[in-house]
Design a protein around this motif. Structure first.
Motif, mmCIF file in Angstrom:
data_model
loop_
_atom_site.group_PDB
_atom_site.id
_atom_site.type_symbol
_atom_site.label_atom_id
_atom_site.label_comp_id
_atom_site.label_asym_id
_atom_site.label_seq_id
_atom_site.Cartn_x
_atom_site.Cartn_y
_atom_site.Cartn_z
ATOM 1 N N LEU A 1 0.821 -1.208 0.000
ATOM 2 C CA LEU A 1 0.000 0.000 0.000
ATOM 3 C C LEU A 1 0.860 1.264 0.000
ATOM 4 O O LEU A 1 0.436 2.326 0.439
ATOM 5 N N TRP A 2 2.065 1.114 -0.511
ATOM 6 C CA TRP A 2 3.015 2.226 -0.592
ATOM 7 C C TRP A 2 2.421 3.406 -1.362
ATOM 8 O O TRP A 2 2.390 4.534 -0.880
ATOM 9 N N ASN A 3 1.957 3.142 -2.577
ATOM 10 C CA ASN A 3 1.387 4.229 -3.388
ATOM 11 C C ASN A 3 0.170 4.855 -2.727
ATOM 12 O O ASN A 3 -0.041 6.060 -2.814
ATOM 13 N N GLU A 4 -0.635 4.051 -2.104
ATOM 14 C CA GLU A 4 -1.837 4.576 -1.448
ATOM 15 C C GLU A 4 -1.476 5.455 -0.264
ATOM 16 O O GLU A 4 -2.198 6.408 0.042
ATOM 17 N N ILE B 1 0.507 1.444 6.911
ATOM 18 C CA ILE B 1 -0.927 1.345 7.190
ATOM 19 C C ILE B 1 -1.408 2.571 7.958
ATOM 20 O O ILE B 1 -2.447 3.156 7.640
ATOM 21 N N CYS B 2 -0.636 3.007 8.941
ATOM 22 C CA CYS B 2 -1.018 4.176 9.732
ATOM 23 C C CYS B 2 -1.082 5.439 8.870
ATOM 24 O O CYS B 2 -1.954 6.284 9.084
ATOM 25 N N LEU B 3 -0.224 5.555 7.876
ATOM 26 C CA LEU B 3 -0.264 6.721 6.986
ATOM 27 C C LEU B 3 -1.576 6.792 6.215
ATOM 28 O O LEU B 3 -2.034 7.872 5.863
ATOM 29 N N LEU B 4 -2.183 5.653 5.972
ATOM 30 C CA LEU B 4 -3.457 5.628 5.256
ATOM 31 C C LEU B 4 -4.579 6.251 6.077
ATOM 32 O O LEU B 4 -5.576 6.712 5.531
ATOM 33 N N TYR B 5 -4.425 6.239 7.385
ATOM 34 C CA TYR B 5 -5.476 6.747 8.271
ATOM 35 C C TYR B 5 -5.214 8.157 8.764
ATOM 36 O O TYR B 5 -5.943 8.663 9.594
ATOM 37 N N THR B 6 -4.157 8.787 8.246
ATOM 38 C CA THR B 6 -3.858 10.160 8.683
ATOM 39 C C THR B 6 -4.145 11.162 7.589
ATOM 40 O O THR B 6 -4.338 10.847 6.470
#
Length: 90
Positions: free
Chosen positions: A55-58, A85-90
């Motif tokens: 999920l790097w790009n996401e 994963i945490c970056l996806l939620y910030t």
């Protein structure tokens, strides 16, 4: 087992220190090319299931999986790095 651990450590460190490129001018170009490649090389249809194994790009780049979900695909993703994963939620 050591290879997995080394990969985990690498991506965990990288995920914590990498900057977000989602607003960079080149990201729009990369995104366009990714989307074209998916459309050209995969015979996907609305409702198709997609699994992305990172999920790097996401998290910091083109968000391709999210865009495909907006287009009607059922998208799923996995990543070994909790910081990504945490970056996806910030």
């Amino acid at each position: 087992m050591n290879d997995f651990r080394n990969n985990y450590i690498f991506w965990e460190r990288t995920g914590k220190s990498f900057i977000d490129y989602s607003a960079a001018p080149t990201t729009a170009y990369y995104f366009s090319e990714e989307l074209n490649a998916v459309k050209k090389n995969f015979h996907l249809f609305n409702g198709a299931k997609l699994l992305k194994l990172d999920l790097w790009n996401e998290a910091i780049n083109t968000n391709i999986l999210f865009k495909l979900a907006e287009l009607g695909f059922n998208c799923y993703g996995l990543d070994i790095s909790p910081s990504i994963i945490c970056l996806l939620y910030t």
